[in-house]
Design a protein around this motif. Structure first.
Motif, PDB file in Angstrom:
ATOM      1  N   GLY A 108      44.603  74.445  60.609  1.00 25.73           N
ATOM      2  CA  GLY A 108      46.049  74.320  60.414  1.00 25.73           C
ATOM      3  C   GLY A 108      46.788  75.582  60.831  1.00 25.73           C
ATOM      4  O   GLY A 108      47.878  75.511  61.420  1.00 25.73           O
ATOM      5  N   TRP A 132      46.415  75.876  64.884  1.00 29.05           N
ATOM      6  CA  TRP A 132      46.990  74.835  65.736  1.00 29.05           C
ATOM      7  C   TRP A 132      48.373  74.361  65.296  1.00 29.05           C
ATOM      8  O   TRP A 132      49.016  73.599  66.031  1.00 29.05           O
ATOM      9  CB  TRP A 132      46.027  73.651  65.805  1.00 29.05           C
ATOM     10  CG  TRP A 132      44.743  73.993  66.481  1.00 29.05           C
ATOM     11  CD1 TRP A 132      43.572  74.356  65.879  1.00 29.05           C
ATOM     12  CD2 TRP A 132      44.505  74.042  67.888  1.00 29.05           C
ATOM     13  NE1 TRP A 132      42.609  74.625  66.826  1.00 29.05           N
ATOM     14  CE2 TRP A 132      43.154  74.435  68.076  1.00 29.05           C
ATOM     15  CE3 TRP A 132      45.281  73.773  69.012  1.00 29.05           C
ATOM     16  CZ2 TRP A 132      42.579  74.571  69.335  1.00 29.05           C
ATOM     17  CZ3 TRP A 132      44.712  73.911  70.274  1.00 29.05           C
ATOM     18  CH2 TRP A 132      43.382  74.312  70.432  1.00 29.05           C
ATOM     19  N   THR A 133      48.847  74.803  64.111  1.00 30.97           N
ATOM     20  CA  THR A 133      50.178  74.384  63.653  1.00 30.97           C
ATOM     21  C   THR A 133      51.055  75.588  63.320  1.00 30.97           C
ATOM     22  O   THR A 133      52.115  75.779  63.929  1.00 30.97           O
ATOM     23  CB  THR A 133      50.063  73.475  62.421  1.00 30.97           C
ATOM     24  OG1 THR A 133      49.241  72.337  62.742  1.00 30.97           O
ATOM     25  CG2 THR A 133      51.439  72.973  61.999  1.00 30.97           C
ATOM     26  N   ASP A 181      52.915  74.320  70.479  1.00 32.05           N
ATOM     27  CA  ASP A 181      52.265  73.426  69.527  1.00 32.05           C
ATOM     28  C   ASP A 181      50.852  73.147  70.015  1.00 32.05           C
ATOM     29  O   ASP A 181      50.399  73.731  71.003  1.00 32.05           O
ATOM     30  CB  ASP A 181      53.055  72.129  69.330  1.00 32.05           C
ATOM     31  CG  ASP A 181      53.252  71.342  70.630  1.00 32.05           C
ATOM     32  OD1 ASP A 181      52.369  71.424  71.519  1.00 32.05           O
ATOM     33  OD2 ASP A 181      54.273  70.662  70.759  1.00 32.05           O
ATOM     34  N   GLU A 182      50.141  72.237  69.318  1.00 29.41           N
ATOM     35  CA  GLU A 182      48.730  72.009  69.639  1.00 29.41           C
ATOM     36  C   GLU A 182      48.515  71.412  71.022  1.00 29.41           C
ATOM     37  O   GLU A 182      47.395  71.461  71.540  1.00 29.41           O
ATOM     38  CB  GLU A 182      48.108  71.080  68.595  1.00 29.41           C
ATOM     39  CG  GLU A 182      48.710  69.684  68.573  1.00 29.41           C
ATOM     40  CD  GLU A 182      47.975  68.751  67.639  1.00 29.41           C
ATOM     41  OE1 GLU A 182      48.316  67.553  67.632  1.00 29.41           O
ATOM     42  OE2 GLU A 182      47.074  69.204  66.918  1.00 29.41           O
TER      43      GLU A 182
END
Length: 449
Positions: free
Chosen positions: A63, A66-67, A76-77
């Motif tokens: 999290g 990737w966020t 972003d991812e």
């Protein structure tokens, strides 16, 4: 596996266990089964807790990577440069751990199977670090091999003396407990151990031999379920009434999937040799991360990570993907798995090949008229899992479980037979360790490079 010269549960890898092999040639007594049920259940619960802990740590780190973190950079991812950066840095970090941290993350996962060999205790901290980084960083490998190795090593060290349980049995129970937790059901472990027990030339009832592994697997599965762990099971439109043509079209999909697995197994040792020719782990693992980054850009986020959640994403709305996209997902994921396994990342190959089989099955359903989607996916998964594991039971189980439709079992049981003939003499999806006398780089020597 342990490093050369280590021995015992605190330092050496145990060989492949024979379930129940230490309980006598005529099988265990009722008293033995009752007494040993306690450590069996304890190992199952402990195995699930280790899996849950590592998975939870990886999810937290995932999290962040990737966020939370990309949002700080306006990404972003799915941002290509972010995918490349994260996977490259993940490769560099894992390479540094394998190179410099004591224990060197144990045996190269490319050379091990689910039943070992297992590392010594010294390797466990580094192994936990690299599997957590791998799961969080988007590497196309599953947790099964490292988690089983961790659980087996811990169980042998903690229980061999305290409970006076033979090491081989402890290792077998750790395997069963972890498989039960991984797949969310003890049935998977029971099927795996049916094959192992069948290969043993010992007496006693089959169920006597399976009693303790099944107790461990049941405890592991139940514990993981109580903790809210994910399961390898989804719901698709049921196959409905079996038509004769389904046997032919299903065989086409399963055979194509198995051939893809065979091709991957043929390429695997060559790719592994090419990466490891670079000798220093931080070099070949960083390079592997860079290649995975490029593949992630090409395939998008759905081709990253171990593949279980991404399999669910594919099956949630199969019509959202064109045949071309499904074919691309299939090819990219196979290559990503091979690169990750060859470049020194630690992880298993079952979860990624399930994603591959699912994508290929959906492709088959899209291009073959009137082939039910549930049967197509089940055949796609079964074919490549059979090629990867050489275990018909687990291939049938995963193929049927992934679609949540028991009606596919009848055609699968027929289709698996010719597919088995295809894979039984083909190369295995594992790299054979160097033969005795063959020189390999020593981790301590690598540190001086």
């Amino acid at each position: 596996m342990s490093e050369p010269g280590e021995s015992g549960p605190s330092g050496a890898g145990a060989g492949a266990p024979e379930p129940g092999g230490a309980l006598g040639a005529t099988g265990p007594s009722v008293k033995q089964l009752i007494v040993l049920s306690v450590p069996a259940v304890a190992i199952g619960i402990g195995s699930a807790l280790v899996l849950w802990t590592v998975s939870s740590l990886a999810e937290l780190l995932e999290g962040f990577l990737w966020t939370t973190l990309p949002a700080s950079f306006g990404a972003d991812e799915a941002t290509p440069w972010w995918i490349f950066t994260v996977l490259t840095l993940t490769g560099a970090a894992i390479g540094a751990v394998v190179w410099l941290v004591p224990g060197h993350a144990g045996q190269d996962s490319a050379t091990t199977e689910l039943n070992g060999p297992f590392p010594g205790l010294k390797a466990l901290p580094s192994l936990v670090i690299v599997v957590t980084l791998s799961l969080a960083g988007g590497v196309s490998l599953g947790p099964e091999n490292p988690i089983i190795a961790i659980n087996a090593a811990l169980s042998m060290a903690l229980l061999a003396r305290a409970a006076r349980v033979p090491q081989q049995l402890i290792a077998a129970l750790a395997i069963a407990g972890t498989i039960g937790a991984l797949f969310g059901t003890p049935v998977a472990a029971a099927l795996v151990f049916t094959g192992l027990v069948g290969a043993m030339k010992t007496g006693g009832s089959l169920w006597d031999r399976l009693f303790l592994p099944l107790a461990s697997a049941g405890a592991g599965a139940a514990t993981m379920d109580l903790l809210g762990g994910s399961k390898m099971s989804f719901e698709l439109e049921p196959m409905g009434t079996l038509e004769p043509i389904y046997l032919l079209t299903g065989l086409v999909v399963a055979a194509a999937s198995a051939l893809l697995g065979i091709a991957a197994a043929w390429v695997f040792p060559h790719l592994h040799r090419a990466f490891h020719a670079l000798r220093n782990p931080i070099i070949f693992t960083t390079l592997g991360g860079m290649v995975l980054g490029v593949l992630g850009i090409l395939g998008g986020p759905i081709t990253l990570f171990k593949g279980l959640e991404q399999t669910g994403e594919l099956l949630k709305d199969p019509s959202a993907y064109s045949p071309g996209q499904l074919a691309a997902f299939t090819g990219i994921k196979v290559v990503a798995m091979l690169v990750a396994a060859s470049a020194g990342f630690r992880g298993g190959r079952i979860f990624p090949v399930v994603f591959v089989g699912t994508a290929l099955g959906l492709f088959g359903a899209a291009v073959i008229p009137d082939l039910p989607i549930a049967l197509a996916v089940a055949c796609g998964v079964m074919g490549i899992v059979l090629a990867a594991t050489r275990d018909g039971w687990i291939a049938l189980f995963i193929g049927a479980a992934i679609v949540g439709d028991t009606t596919v079992l009848a055609p699968l049981c027929l289709i698996v037979l010719p597919v088995w003939l295809m894979v039984t003499k083909a190369p295995e999806l594992v790299v054979s360790p160097p033969a005795p006398g063959v020189s390999v780089p020593n981790p301590d020597t690598r540190r001086k490079l």
